[in-house]
Design a protein around this motif. Structure first.
Motif: not given
Length: 381
Positions: A52-70
């Protein structure tokens, strides 16, 4: 978090529904405790703030190395749509359903606005009213949502997708570059799935064949022929169905061609307009896609933050992310060109994304190289 987006006239009903949801959640926690079971949502993924938190969501994407997600709903953290709950696909109270969808869409647009290139938000539309769905589609596109949550055919009290009354909807989606995205759990199915292996049977029926029905409904009824820029993404699909399905469509097309009056075989439209959102992509399917040429149709996904996906919160910040291990296991025997398509460029085509912008994001977060992702890991956890 949704409450500020609720229209004033609906606030009392919203609060009543929220109280009901809290009561049911607490009741389930008490039941589990009395039975000596693990508490609901005890898996670490289900407590992530990234739900539910966009900043935390983006931080997890950064850890995974994922640039964009649906982004779909169904986050597995127990937080439901108001009134609708998790029964998003079979809505009978259309008035409340439309309000619930608009509340969620407005919240989601703000979530996606934090880093617009990183999130592809899906608009939930009142598809029981085609004109209203088009109006909400346009409003959602203006607010920053990029694609459409698209239920499979044969919804209760809906017009079927091979009816010409849908043509203005298809035209608007193509004009706005909003792909139609169908989730595996979105199929209409029988209410009863009890008894031995009931859950497995439900997943097989609703997550497999039933969820894929939009492929042939749109291809064989000429929707893609009339709207060549329209794109359909079928997500969370298991493997082994693509080539056989296209073959069967062409067999039927050859026998009943005059009835369909298509300029090309149905498989041609599927190959150009349909993408497979592969959240459970195995090494076998990746290799098969490369061998038989449908690596141009697969869009890999992590299924974050679901427990059945590739993301797993680990305690050691220096450890290689589980998603990257999974990717290396899947793509280790696949050629670089096919891997690049399935990991990036197909998604860019399916959702009409800015490749230059995403390349900059990938560089900034230190995303793994193609060479890394096509190198088999020495061992797996």
């Amino acid at each position: 978090d949704l409450r500020p987006y609720c229209p004033a006239a609906w606030l009392d009903e919203f609060d009543n529904d929220l109280s009901k949801q809290k009561y049911l959640a607490e009741k389930e926690e008490r039941r589990a405790a009395e039975a000596g079971e693990a508490p609901p949502r005890s898996h670490p993924n289900l407590a992530l703030p990234g739900h539910y938190d966009p900043a935390a969501n983006i931080a997890d994407m950064d850890t995974e190395g994922i640039a964009s997600q649906v982004l779909f709903h169904f986050s597995q953290n127990g937080e439901n749509f108001p009134w609708v709950g998790q029964g998003l696909w079979t809505i009978f109270d259309f008035e409340r359903g439309a309000v619930a969808y608009e509340i969620y869409n407005r919240w989601l647009a703000d979530f996606c606005s934090v880093e617009p290139a990183r999130h592809i938000g899906l608009a939930y539309l009142p598809t029981w009213d085609i004109d209203a769905a088009i109006v909400e589609m346009r409003r959602c596109r203006e607010s920053g949502l990029k694609a459409i949550n698209f239920p499979p055919p044969s919804r209760p009290n809906h017009i079927e997708y091979n009816d010409s009354r849908w043509d203005p909807f298809w035209a608007a989606a193509a004009e706005l570059d909003m792909a139609l995205v169908t989730h595996a759990s979105g199929a209409a199915h029988f209410d009863y799935h009890g008894g031995p292996s009931g859950t497995a049977i439900m997943i097989f029926e609703s997550g497999g064949y039933m969820a894929r029905r939009a492929v042939w409904w749109l291809a064989m009824s000429g929707v893609f022929e009339r709207h060549p820029d329209l794109r359909l993404v079928i997500t969370e699909q298991f493997e082994g169905w693509w080539r056989q399905t296209l073959h069967e469509m062409d067999v039927v097309g050859g026998r009943f061609g005059p009835d369909m009056a298509l300029a090309k075989p149905p498989s041609d439209y599927a190959e150009t307009n349909v993408f497979i959102g592969a959240s459970f992509l195995s090494p076998a399917m990746a290799a098969d896609a490369e061998r038989h040429g449908y690596d141009t149709n697969i869009v890999w996904g992590s299924d974050y933050p679901h427990v059945e996906g590739t993301f797993l919160k680990v305690d050691d910040p220096t450890a290689e992310p589980i998603t990257q291990l999974s990717l290396r296991n899947t793509f280790g025997d696949v050629g670089a060109t096919a891997a690049e398509r399935m990991l990036g460029t197909n998604g860019i085509r399916a959702f009409v994304l800015d490749a230059t912008e995403l390349r900059a994001v990938a560089d900034r977060i230190g995303a793994p190289s193609l060479r890394t992702l096509t190198t088999k890991p020495a061992s797996l956890p």
